[in-house]
Design a protein around this motif. Structure first.
Motif, PDB file in Angstrom:
ATOM      1  N   CYS A  59       0.855  -1.176   0.000  1.00  0.00           N
ATOM      2  CA  CYS A  59       0.000   0.000   0.000  1.00  0.00           C
ATOM      3  C   CYS A  59       0.899   1.236   0.000  1.00  0.00           C
ATOM      4  O   CYS A  59       1.800   1.357   0.824  1.00  0.00           O
ATOM      5  N   THR A  60       0.636   2.114  -0.926  1.00  0.00           N
ATOM      6  CA  THR A  60       1.459   3.324  -1.004  1.00  0.00           C
ATOM      7  C   THR A  60       0.652   4.584  -0.718  1.00  0.00           C
ATOM      8  O   THR A  60       1.075   5.687  -1.012  1.00  0.00           O
ATOM      9  N   MET A  61      -0.504   4.366  -0.156  1.00  0.00           N
ATOM     10  CA  MET A  61      -1.334   5.536   0.135  1.00  0.00           C
ATOM     11  C   MET A  61      -0.759   6.357   1.274  1.00  0.00           C
ATOM     12  O   MET A  61      -1.026   7.546   1.392  1.00  0.00           O
ATOM     13  N   ALA A  62      -0.018   5.712   2.093  1.00  0.00           N
ATOM     14  CA  ALA A  62       0.585   6.443   3.200  1.00  0.00           C
ATOM     15  C   ALA A  62       1.978   5.881   3.423  1.00  0.00           C
ATOM     16  O   ALA A  62       2.220   4.691   3.248  1.00  0.00           O
ATOM     17  N   VAL A  63       2.845   6.745   3.768  1.00  0.00           N
ATOM     18  CA  VAL A  63       4.209   6.298   4.031  1.00  0.00           C
ATOM     19  C   VAL A  63       4.215   5.389   5.243  1.00  0.00           C
ATOM     20  O   VAL A  63       3.660   5.711   6.280  1.00  0.00           O
ATOM     21  N   GLY A  64       4.784   4.272   5.061  1.00  0.00           N
ATOM     22  CA  GLY A  64       4.881   3.369   6.193  1.00  0.00           C
ATOM     23  C   GLY A  64       3.673   2.486   6.419  1.00  0.00           C
ATOM     24  O   GLY A  64       3.620   1.727   7.375  1.00  0.00           O
ATOM     25  N   CYS A  65       2.719   2.573   5.530  1.00  0.00           N
ATOM     26  CA  CYS A  65       1.545   1.713   5.676  1.00  0.00           C
ATOM     27  C   CYS A  65       1.995   0.262   5.518  1.00  0.00           C
ATOM     28  O   CYS A  65       2.617  -0.094   4.523  1.00  0.00           O
ATOM     29  N   PRO A  66       1.697  -0.554   6.489  1.00  0.00           N
ATOM     30  CA  PRO A  66       2.172  -1.930   6.506  1.00  0.00           C
ATOM     31  C   PRO A  66       1.366  -2.893   5.650  1.00  0.00           C
ATOM     32  O   PRO A  66       1.721  -4.055   5.514  1.00  0.00           O
ATOM     33  N   VAL A  67       0.299  -2.401   5.098  1.00  0.00           N
ATOM     34  CA  VAL A  67      -0.587  -3.298   4.361  1.00  0.00           C
ATOM     35  C   VAL A  67       0.052  -3.795   3.070  1.00  0.00           C
ATOM     36  O   VAL A  67       0.634  -3.047   2.306  1.00  0.00           O
ATOM     37  N   ARG A  68      -0.095  -5.073   2.867  1.00  0.00           N
ATOM     38  CA  ARG A  68       0.418  -5.694   1.641  1.00  0.00           C
ATOM     39  C   ARG A  68      -0.654  -6.573   1.078  1.00  0.00           C
ATOM     40  O   ARG A  68      -1.554  -7.017   1.781  1.00  0.00           O
ATOM     41  N   LYS A  69      -0.540  -6.823  -0.153  1.00  0.00           N
ATOM     42  CA  LYS A  69      -1.495  -7.747  -0.732  1.00  0.00           C
ATOM     43  C   LYS A  69      -0.839  -8.602  -1.789  1.00  0.00           C
ATOM     44  O   LYS A  69       0.145  -8.220  -2.406  1.00  0.00           O
ATOM     45  N   GLN A  70      -1.381  -9.762  -1.943  1.00  0.00           N
ATOM     46  CA  GLN A  70      -0.888 -10.687  -2.946  1.00  0.00           C
ATOM     47  C   GLN A  70      -2.005 -10.892  -3.954  1.00  0.00           C
ATOM     48  O   GLN A  70      -3.145 -11.073  -3.582  1.00  0.00           O
ATOM     49  N   VAL A  71      -1.645 -10.861  -5.180  1.00  0.00           N
ATOM     50  CA  VAL A  71      -2.641 -11.063  -6.213  1.00  0.00           C
ATOM     51  C   VAL A  71      -2.203 -12.216  -7.086  1.00  0.00           C
ATOM     52  O   VAL A  71      -1.113 -12.219  -7.630  1.00  0.00           O
ATOM     53  N   GLN A  72      -3.070 -13.176  -7.189  1.00  0.00           N
ATOM     54  CA  GLN A  72      -2.738 -14.330  -8.005  1.00  0.00           C
ATOM     55  C   GLN A  72      -3.929 -14.730  -8.836  1.00  0.00           C
ATOM     56  O   GLN A  72      -5.060 -14.740  -8.377  1.00  0.00           O
ATOM     57  N   ARG A  73      -3.655 -15.049 -10.040  1.00  0.00           N
ATOM     58  CA  ARG A  73      -4.730 -15.468 -10.912  1.00  0.00           C
ATOM     59  C   ARG A  73      -5.053 -16.922 -10.633  1.00  0.00           C
ATOM     60  O   ARG A  73      -4.175 -17.736 -10.402  1.00  0.00           O
ATOM     61  N   CYS A  74      -6.313 -17.208 -10.683  1.00  0.00           N
ATOM     62  CA  CYS A  74      -6.739 -18.580 -10.437  1.00  0.00           C
ATOM     63  C   CYS A  74      -6.260 -19.473 -11.565  1.00  0.00           C
ATOM     64  O   CYS A  74      -6.387 -19.146 -12.740  1.00  0.00           O
ATOM     65  N   ALA A  75      -5.721 -20.587 -11.197  1.00  0.00           N
ATOM     66  CA  ALA A  75      -5.199 -21.505 -12.196  1.00  0.00           C
ATOM     67  C   ALA A  75      -6.324 -22.065 -13.056  1.00  0.00           C
ATOM     68  O   ALA A  75      -6.157 -22.330 -14.239  1.00  0.00           O
ATOM     69  N   GLU A  76      -7.428 -22.235 -12.442  1.00  0.00           N
ATOM     70  CA  GLU A  76      -8.568 -22.828 -13.128  1.00  0.00           C
ATOM     71  C   GLU A  76      -9.170 -21.875 -14.139  1.00  0.00           C
ATOM     72  O   GLU A  76      -9.490 -22.220 -15.254  1.00  0.00           O
ATOM     73  N   ASP A  77      -9.344 -20.710 -13.693  1.00  0.00           N
ATOM     74  CA  ASP A  77      -9.951 -19.717 -14.554  1.00  0.00           C
ATOM     75  C   ASP A  77      -9.165 -18.428 -14.396  1.00  0.00           C
ATOM     76  O   ASP A  77      -9.296 -17.710 -13.424  1.00  0.00           O
ATOM     77  N   ARG A  78      -8.374 -18.169 -15.328  1.00  0.00           N
ATOM     78  CA  ARG A  78      -7.456 -17.039 -15.175  1.00  0.00           C
ATOM     79  C   ARG A  78      -8.152 -15.689 -15.187  1.00  0.00           C
ATOM     80  O   ARG A  78      -7.506 -14.655 -15.044  1.00  0.00           O
TER      81      ARG A  78
END
Length: 280
Positions: free
Chosen positions: A29-48
């Motif tokens: 997350c870059t909305m705020a400096v130092g924001c610890p939030v992270r996210k992972q994005v992965q496409r589904c293998a079954e249905d991309r």
DNA sequence: CGAATTTGACCTGCGC
DNA sequence: GCGCAGGTCAAATTCG
């Protein structure tokens, strides 16, 4: 940087995940400096066309209206799940009570469903669960693949109905992680859902009830989305009638019960289609 | 030219 | 102890 869910994210890495031919992208997350939030994005293998998004951490800054809206609709999903007001189509597979128990052991976590165009998103927001009772368990990522238009994939390792509570419970007990999935889906008509945002402050929203009602109404008003959700949820529990395909998955097979990686499958019977993905 | 993304290398945790 | 997989870093590259 991308803004796919109301927040600004910066990609900082990408890796191939085992059992899934699609790479997993890592964002901060870059909305705020130092924001610890992270996210992972992965496409589904079954249905991309499906994007699986896993969030971790709590924002240390106010969320923009767009993010608020997402949270609101997500909350509505929780309501639907709890009320069991799902489409009846999958009741044979789904046990609302079970799901409710699994999702809201403390009745205070939020599952959100956002139908905001262009990517409907279902999110289990575990960052909004201040209830201390939920933090008794060790953290465990909670992934929710949401293959639309396909039977649930086995590759991720779907939990059986019996295991679901545990799986979801772990996710919910996890203080700082929430995950969701974004399924690409032609739902332009659903974009109105995003308008039902009710300002919902971060943890401990006061107007939660109102938000919930509004969002619930919004979601339930849309039969397509409701149906998709119902189907999706049902497959979590049913996780069953399905066949694998594509990925050389790791473990699981048929009505798989082994879910040691914390994954949960949700399947939508709706066919999905998408042209672009926020994750890439 | 600055910002964002890509991508290979490196680090760490976990299971065998 | 070793190998594997997931996660992060950071230099290189791309884009606006």
């Amino acid at each position: 940087m991308q803004i796919s869910d109301g927040c600004q994210w910066r990609k900082y890495g990408q890796k191939m995940a085992k059992g899934n031919p699609c790479p997993r992208a890592y964002y901060r997350c870059t909305m705020a400096v130092g924001c610890p939030v992270r996210k992972q994005v992965q496409r589904c293998a079954e249905d991309r066309s499906i994007l699986i998004t896993t969030y971790e951490g709590n924002h240390n800054h106010p969320l923009p209206p767009a993010a608020m809206a997402m949270a609101s609709t997500t909350t509505a999903a929780a309501s639907m799940l709890l009320s069991g007001s799902m489409s009846s189509a999958d009741h044979n597979l789904m046990n609302p009570n079970l799901l409710a128990r699994a999702i809201l052991p403390c009745s205070s976590s939020m599952a959100t469903i956002s139908a905001s165009a262009p990517f409907p998103t279902i999110t289990l927001d575990l960052t909004h669960t201040p209830n201390p009772l939920q933090f008794q368990r060790p953290a465990a990522p909670f992934h929710v693949p949401f293959p639309a238009g396909q039977p649930p994939p086995q590759n991720f390792g779907s939990p059986s109905a019996a295991q679901l509570p545990q799986v979801l419970g772990q996710a919910l007990y996890n203080q700082s992680k929430f995950s969701g999935l974004q399924l690409s889906h032609e739902m332009g008509s659903n974009s109105h859902l995003g308008h039902h945002q009710v300002t919902q402050p971060q943890p401990g929203a006061a107007s939660f009830a109102d938000t919930l009602s509004a969002a619930t109404a919004a979601i339930t008003a849309d039969p397509n989305f409701t149906a998709a959700l119902a189907a999706a949820i049902s497959s979590i529990i049913g996780g069953a009638h399905s066949n694998n395909n594509n990925n050389n998955s790791t473990a699981t097979t048929t009505t798989n019960n082994n879910n040691n990686n914390g994954s949960t499958n949700i399947t939508s019977s709706n066919s999905s289609k998408i042209s672009s993905f926020p994750g890439n």
